[in-house]
Design a protein around this motif. Structure first.
Motif, PDB file in Angstrom:
ATOM      1  N   LEU A  80       1.519   6.830 -10.740  1.00  0.00           N
ATOM      2  CA  LEU A  80       0.307   6.067 -11.053  1.00  0.00           C
ATOM      3  C   LEU A  80      -0.871   6.480 -10.175  1.00  0.00           C
ATOM      4  CD1 LEU A  80       1.745   2.457 -11.464  1.00  0.00           C
ATOM      5  CD2 LEU A  80       1.544   4.275 -13.138  1.00  0.00           C
ATOM      6  N   ALA A  81      -0.586   6.737  -8.898  1.00  0.00           N
ATOM      7  CA  ALA A  81      -1.675   7.077  -7.987  1.00  0.00           C
ATOM      8  C   ALA A  81      -2.289   8.426  -8.359  1.00  0.00           C
ATOM      9  CB  ALA A  81      -1.164   7.096  -6.554  1.00  0.00           C
ATOM     10  N   GLN A 118      -0.980  19.259  -3.454  1.00  0.00           N
ATOM     11  CA  GLN A 118      -1.202  18.470  -4.659  1.00  0.00           C
ATOM     12  C   GLN A 118      -2.643  18.002  -4.748  1.00  0.00           C
ATOM     13  OE1 GLN A 118       1.408  15.279  -6.346  1.00  0.00           O
ATOM     14  NE2 GLN A 118       0.132  13.944  -5.131  1.00  0.00           N
ATOM     15  N   LYS A 119      -3.173  17.553  -3.617  1.00  0.00           N
ATOM     16  CA  LYS A 119      -4.519  17.000  -3.618  1.00  0.00           C
ATOM     17  C   LYS A 119      -5.535  18.037  -4.104  1.00  0.00           C
ATOM     18  CE  LYS A 119      -7.797  14.485  -0.840  1.00  0.00           C
ATOM     19  NZ  LYS A 119      -8.603  14.651   0.373  1.00  0.00           N
ATOM     20  N   ALA A 146      -4.099  13.152   2.278  1.00  0.00           N
ATOM     21  CA  ALA A 146      -3.731  13.768   0.999  1.00  0.00           C
ATOM     22  C   ALA A 146      -2.919  12.845   0.107  1.00  0.00           C
ATOM     23  CB  ALA A 146      -2.945  15.047   1.253  1.00  0.00           C
ATOM     24  N   LEU A 181      -8.672   2.906  -5.370  1.00  0.00           N
ATOM     25  CA  LEU A 181      -9.293   2.792  -6.681  1.00  0.00           C
ATOM     26  C   LEU A 181      -9.621   1.349  -7.044  1.00  0.00           C
ATOM     27  CD1 LEU A 181      -9.464   4.671  -9.466  1.00  0.00           C
ATOM     28  CD2 LEU A 181      -7.610   3.163 -10.079  1.00  0.00           C
ATOM     29  N   VAL A 193       9.772   5.306 -10.509  1.00  0.00           N
ATOM     30  CA  VAL A 193       9.100   4.307  -9.678  1.00  0.00           C
ATOM     31  C   VAL A 193       9.735   2.926  -9.844  1.00  0.00           C
ATOM     32  CG1 VAL A 193       6.890   3.222  -9.184  1.00  0.00           C
ATOM     33  CG2 VAL A 193       6.954   5.579  -9.913  1.00  0.00           C
ATOM     34  N   GLU A 234       6.671  18.298   5.001  1.00  0.00           N
ATOM     35  CA  GLU A 234       6.616  18.889   3.677  1.00  0.00           C
ATOM     36  C   GLU A 234       7.648  19.996   3.570  1.00  0.00           C
ATOM     37  OE1 GLU A 234       2.395  18.563   1.924  1.00  0.00           O
ATOM     38  OE2 GLU A 234       2.157  19.471   3.882  1.00  0.00           O
ATOM     39  N   SER A 235       7.703  20.656   2.424  1.00  0.00           N
ATOM     40  CA  SER A 235       8.686  21.728   2.288  1.00  0.00           C
ATOM     41  C   SER A 235       8.350  22.828   3.295  1.00  0.00           C
ATOM     42  CB  SER A 235       8.681  22.275   0.862  1.00  0.00           C
ATOM     43  OG  SER A 235       7.398  22.705   0.515  1.00  0.00           O
ATOM     44  N   ALA A 261      -4.252  15.169   8.059  1.00  0.00           N
ATOM     45  CA  ALA A 261      -4.369  15.831   6.754  1.00  0.00           C
ATOM     46  C   ALA A 261      -3.343  15.253   5.775  1.00  0.00           C
ATOM     47  CB  ALA A 261      -4.156  17.339   6.909  1.00  0.00           C
ATOM     48  N   LEU A 262      -2.145  15.008   6.278  1.00  0.00           N
ATOM     49  CA  LEU A 262      -1.068  14.471   5.439  1.00  0.00           C
ATOM     50  C   LEU A 262      -1.446  13.093   4.911  1.00  0.00           C
ATOM     51  CD1 LEU A 262       1.825  15.340   4.635  1.00  0.00           C
ATOM     52  CD2 LEU A 262       2.651  13.961   6.536  1.00  0.00           C
ATOM     53  N   ASP A 292       3.820  20.095  -2.578  1.00  0.00           N
ATOM     54  CA  ASP A 292       3.622  19.240  -1.408  1.00  0.00           C
ATOM     55  C   ASP A 292       2.349  18.413  -1.572  1.00  0.00           C
ATOM     56  OD1 ASP A 292       5.817  19.878   0.120  1.00  0.00           O
ATOM     57  OD2 ASP A 292       4.900  21.686   0.923  1.00  0.00           O
ATOM     58  N   VAL A 293       2.307  17.260  -0.895  1.00  0.00           N
ATOM     59  CA  VAL A 293       1.157  16.370  -1.091  1.00  0.00           C
ATOM     60  C   VAL A 293      -0.165  17.007  -0.716  1.00  0.00           C
ATOM     61  CG1 VAL A 293       2.080  14.051  -1.159  1.00  0.00           C
ATOM     62  CG2 VAL A 293       1.856  15.194   1.036  1.00  0.00           C
ATOM     63  N   THR A 294      -0.180  17.795   0.365  1.00  0.00           N
ATOM     64  CA  THR A 294      -1.463  18.380   0.766  1.00  0.00           C
ATOM     65  C   THR A 294      -1.936  19.398  -0.271  1.00  0.00           C
ATOM     66  OG1 THR A 294      -0.150  19.825   2.172  1.00  0.00           O
ATOM     67  CG2 THR A 294      -1.308  18.056   3.260  1.00  0.00           C
ATOM     68  N   PRO A 352      -2.072  10.377  -2.433  1.00  0.00           N
ATOM     69  CA  PRO A 352      -2.892   9.624  -3.391  1.00  0.00           C
ATOM     70  C   PRO A 352      -2.509   8.143  -3.352  1.00  0.00           C
ATOM     71  CG  PRO A 352      -1.251  10.951  -4.548  1.00  0.00           C
ATOM     72  CD  PRO A 352      -1.051  11.192  -3.093  1.00  0.00           C
ATOM     73  N   THR A 353      -3.489   7.279  -3.375  1.00  0.00           N
ATOM     74  CA  THR A 353      -3.178   5.854  -3.328  1.00  0.00           C
ATOM     75  C   THR A 353      -3.846   5.121  -4.471  1.00  0.00           C
ATOM     76  OG1 THR A 353      -5.077   5.502  -1.907  1.00  0.00           O
ATOM     77  CG2 THR A 353      -2.948   5.743  -0.813  1.00  0.00           C
ATOM     78  N   LEU A 354      -3.297   3.973  -4.803  1.00  0.00           N
ATOM     79  CA  LEU A 354      -3.916   3.110  -5.801  1.00  0.00           C
ATOM     80  C   LEU A 354      -4.971   2.231  -5.154  1.00  0.00           C
ATOM     81  CD1 LEU A 354      -0.784   1.999  -7.789  1.00  0.00           C
ATOM     82  CD2 LEU A 354      -2.709   3.302  -8.661  1.00  0.00           C
ATOM     83  N   ALA A 380      -4.505   8.019 -11.351  1.00  0.00           N
ATOM     84  CA  ALA A 380      -5.722   7.302 -10.983  1.00  0.00           C
ATOM     85  C   ALA A 380      -6.759   8.230 -10.371  1.00  0.00           C
ATOM     86  CB  ALA A 380      -5.393   6.176 -10.009  1.00  0.00           C
ATOM     87  N   HIS A 432       4.443  10.628 -13.959  1.00  0.00           N
ATOM     88  CA  HIS A 432       5.121   9.352 -13.707  1.00  0.00           C
ATOM     89  C   HIS A 432       4.440   8.634 -12.544  1.00  0.00           C
ATOM     90  CE1 HIS A 432       6.677  11.911 -10.562  1.00  0.00           C
ATOM     91  NE2 HIS A 432       7.005  10.822  -9.924  1.00  0.00           N
TER      92      HIS A 432
END
Lengths: 277, 266, 304
Positions: C202-203, C181-182, B258, B265, B188, B54-55, B254-255, C177-179, B260-262, C206, C200
């Motif tokens: 989708l995940a 973001q959650k 975190a 769902l 995307v 990450e950053s 943790a990464l 960052d993703v962590t 997000p996935t489709l 959702a 933009h």
């Protein structure tokens, strides 16, 4: 593909164009000899071939204004030229080595020159080498160097942290190539704006110096000297001060507007306004 | 593609990079920040090596060091058996010829005042290699029309600009392509195009790929091996499928949790 | 709560958003999905009365019983920050760098008529509500002393300050960052009264929203309950976008949508997607209507 003309660019271009046109035409033709002293036509009122009248020596005001435009442009070009040619590379060098001793040295000397009033410098140079258009131009030019160096340095610093400079380094470009191919084109628009603003300041400075007697020597016509000579007649014949004053104001305004307009016009990112959705 | 074939191409040992904050007091020097701490990695010939973080993880610092754009405070990097740390720019020619980079944001990595032709040819010109018909050849390879050469970057969409950046990176026929988040600034619907293109080119040209991303799922699609970075260190490394299936380090877990996935769902 | 009907946004002769209609009920969380150039941000900005110079909206949009489109700026100003508020993508530029964050949170409350001291106290409460640890200390900090995630929480606190009925979020987690973001997404889902969430990704949508609108080329091409739309997309664009979002195993080719998003004003007539659509026929030269109850789509050749 070019951008849309904006109002500032148009008005600035027309005003500057008028000054340039007057200067160019004055080489071939003026209504009267601007230096011809004519006791009979002293303070001649406008009309009868003398569009704007004549001054206390009987010289035609309109002709003097035309030739004065020449002096004005001449001073502006040489002074800004000196400042740009000296200041830009210095500023770029300082901006490309931001933590080095070279950068420190350049910028501190710069501060020193900047702290020194331009007019005082001109008066000093005039006292040593004799007052004249050339000394005035050099003095104004030298005094304008720091302004250019600063603007060039600030813009260079911004360009140096961009990804495309990093990309150029990764591609194998060395410093000089980066300076000429990436930095210079990308700080160009900033420099053009600075040049036009400096041009306006140089015009004012030359007028001020001539007014004080340290600029253009008689009999060469200059807007600043016309103002000075009209001083004592300010209340009796205000038109003598009005016309050169107006010429200076419009020329300065023109260069300022032109600079602003050019900045927007030359920026490729502003050329096409993209609607973001 | 066999991984770890032959000798390692890139070998980094004990890389540390300390930055100094600008001083805020007259008497004390600026605070030191360790952006990278004792990092070692090995990239084999033809390998697709992913770096995830990450950053602030140090991945950008590591990348700059590997590309010879910055110098480590300590440690060494060998490229194809030759030490590159501490070399002046004029002696890095072998690195520049053999390692090229694609940056994250193709809008900022392409000089807005240069035509595509000059952008793509820049590595060749800089290295004194013949340009010839190479620009047209490269544009075709990345799926852009030949007319693109005469235009400026802002006249292209994000995906097309990234194609230009790829063409440029391939110009000197490098052995290694370093891609720094090459798809994270893209829509995307064009991300897949660019990833497919990269995969094709890496296959066809037999390139070694170093792929940096914040997204482990993208790295999993592209790479065989992954190094996970956090706070200036590599916390976990190994075959990407193993790391994905059974992350050993708490940070990796943790990464993964975190992202997000489709799938969850549907 | 919010009802938008026939919203159209134009810049000169170029139509950037065309005939967008939707409604958000109290407590409902609606996602607005689109790529760059889809018109999703302009849709949100026109509701907030924040369209850039030279861009104008027409149609109707009502928040409760107040009109949002075609009314003077001063009328919307009263609503902004009180009845509805917005969180933007970049938390660094949205905060004043020279002002302590507590004062910035308090300012939106005093602007809408709350007493100064009360606002200060409530600012700290709000910072706590967006789960910033040690809120009193954070209130005294300047924006540059906070991390990106902390700054975005402060933005959320500012947005929630006057208990608005509607919260609009424009890519609130894209820069994070993703962590981080959650946590932020969970927080937004929890605290939002009614939500319009623009992204933009989708995940991301959702994980936050119940209903979704898919925009492309300035039009809503598909809308409906998120599970239905994502499990069984009907519009070919939605179908392609969903396919492109899934990363297949290594060594396989990723499904793609051919071509790229045209610049504003260059979308084809009729169905805006037809120049990139593998199923396009001459029928697509006529613009399809958005039809269907609940799950609606605008496509002549929908997927099964």
């Amino acid at each position: 593909m070019r951008g849309r003309m904006n109002a500032g660019l148009l008005v600035g271009g027309v005003l500057v164009g008028m000054v340039v046109l007057a200067a160019l035409v004055s080489f071939f033709w003026t209504p009267h000899d601007p230096t011809l002293v004519d006791a009979a036509g002293k303070l001649r009122e406008p009309g009868d071939g003398y569009l704007l009248g004549a001054d206390k020596f009987g010289r035609d005001t309109f002709s003097q204004l035309m030739v004065g435009a020449r002096t004005t442009l001449y001073v502006g070009i040489v002074a800004v030229g000196i400042a740009a040619v000296v200041g830009t590379p210095l500023g770029m060098a300082a901006g490309m080595t931001p933590r080095g001793w070279l950068s420190e040295l350049i910028m501190r000397v710069n501060d020193l020159v900047f702290a020194f009033p331009a007019l005082l410098l001109a008066v000093m140079l005039g006292a040593v080498y004799g007052a004249g258009t050339l000394t005035a131009m050099i003095a104004i030019g030298v005094a304008t160097v720091p302004a250019f160096a600063r603007v060039a340095r600030a813009a260079t610093l911004q360009v140096m942290v961009t990804d495309y400079v990093l990309a150029a380094r990764a591609a194998g470009r060395r410093r000089p190539a980066i300076a000429f191919r990436h930095v210079l084109p990308n700080i160009g628009s900033v420099l053009i704006v600075q040049a036009s603003v400096s041009f306006a300041i140089a015009i004012l400075a030359e007028a001020a110096l001539s007014f004080l007697g340290f600029g253009t020597r008689p009999p060469t016509p200059s807007w600043g000297r016309m103002l000075q000579e009209s001083q004592e007649l300010l209340f009796s014949t205000p038109r003598l001060a009005l016309w050169p004053g107006l010429a200076i104001a419009l020329a300065v305004l023109g260069f300022n507007l032109l600079g602003d307009g050019l900045r927007d016009f030359l920026d490729p990112k502003l050329r096409r306004i993209r609607a973001e959705g | 593609m066999p991984s770890h074939a032959g000798t390692p191409l890139i070998e980094a040992r004990g890389l540390t990079r300390v930055y100094h904050r600008p001083r805020s007091s007259l008497t004390k020097p600026g605070a030191a920040v360790e952006a990278l701490r004792e990092v070692s990695l090995t990239v084999g010939r033809g390998e697709r090596y992913g770096i995830v973080g990450e950053s602030g993880s140090g991945k950008s610092t590591l990348l700059r060091l590997l590309c010879g754009l910055d110098r480590p405070t300590s440690g060494s990097i060998r490229f194809d058996g030759r030490e590159i740390t501490g070399l002046p720019e004029r002696r890095l020619r072998f690195l520049r010829e053999n390692l090229q980079i694609v940056f994250q944001d193709p809008m900022s990595s392409l000089d807005p005042r240069m035509r595509v032709r000059d952008l793509v040819a820049e590595p060749l010109v800089a290295l004194g290699l013949p340009v010839g018909g190479r620009v047209a050849e490269l544009l075709e390879a990345v799926g852009l029309p030949a007319e693109a050469a005469e235009r400026y970057p802002h006249q292209f969409s994000g995906g097309q600009r990234q194609r230009i950046a790829i063409a440029r990176a391939l110009a000197p026929r490098p052995k290694v392509l370093v891609a720094d988040e090459p798809v994270s600034a893209l829509d995307v619907s064009v991300r897949g195009q660019i990833l497919n293109l990269l995969a094709d080119l890496v296959d066809e040209l037999g390139l070694t790929l170093v792929f940096v991303s914040h997204d482990l799922s993208v790295v999993r699609h592209v790479c065989e091996t992954v190094a996970v970075m956090s706070a200036g260190e590599i916390v976990e490394t190994g075959p990407v499928d193993d790391v994905w299936a059974a992350p050993a380090h708490p940070y990796t877990r943790a990464l993964l949790a975190a992202v997000p996935t489709l799938e969850g769902l549907l | 709560m919010l009802k938008v009907d026939g919203l159209t946004v134009r810049a000169g002769s170029v139509e950037l958003v065309h005939d967008v209609s939707f409604a958000i009920g109290p407590g409902e969380r609606v996602g607005l999905i689109g790529e760059s150039g889809s018109g999703k941000s302009l849709t949100a900005l026109s509701l907030m009365g924040l369209l850039p110079e030279g861009v104008a909206a027409s149609g109707t949009a009502r928040l409760g019983d107040r009109d949002l489109v075609g009314v003077p700026e001063s009328r919307i100003k009263e609503l902004r920050g009180r009845e509805m508020s917005m969180v933007f993508q970049e938390p660094m530029t949205a905060l004043n760098p020279l002002m302590r964050v507590g004062a910035q949170v308090a300012e939106v409350m005093t602007l809408h008529g709350r007493a100064r001291r009360e606002a200060r106290a409530r600012a700290v409460e709000l910072l706590e509500r967006v789960r910033l640890s040690e809120p009193a200390q954070i209130a005294r900090a300047y924006p540059h002393q906070l991390s990106g995630g902390q700054r975005q929480r402060v933005m959320l606190a500012i947005a929630l300050a006057n208990e608005p009925g509607l919260l609009i979020c424009d890519e609130p987690t894209t820069a994070l960052d993703v962590t981080v973001q959650k946590q932020m997404l969970e927080l937004i889902a929890e605290v939002a009264p009614a939500l319009l969430f623009i992204t933009h990704d989708l995940a991301v949508v959702a994980s936050v929203c119940e209903r979704v609108l898919v925009m492309y080329g300035g039009r809503v091409v598909e809308s409906g309950p998120i599970r239905e739309v994502f499990a069984r997309p009907r519009h070919r664009y939605t179908e392609g976008l969903l396919a492109a979002s899934k990363l297949t195993p290594r060594g396989t080719r990723l499904p793609t949508i051919s071509g790229s998003v045209p610049p504003a004003g260059r979308f084809p007539d009729g169905c805006v997607f037809r120049n990139r659509c593998p199923h396009a026929t001459p029928a697509c030269e006529t613009a399809p209507e958005l039809t269907g109850d609940g799950h609606a789509f605008a496509c002549w050749h929908p997927a099964d």
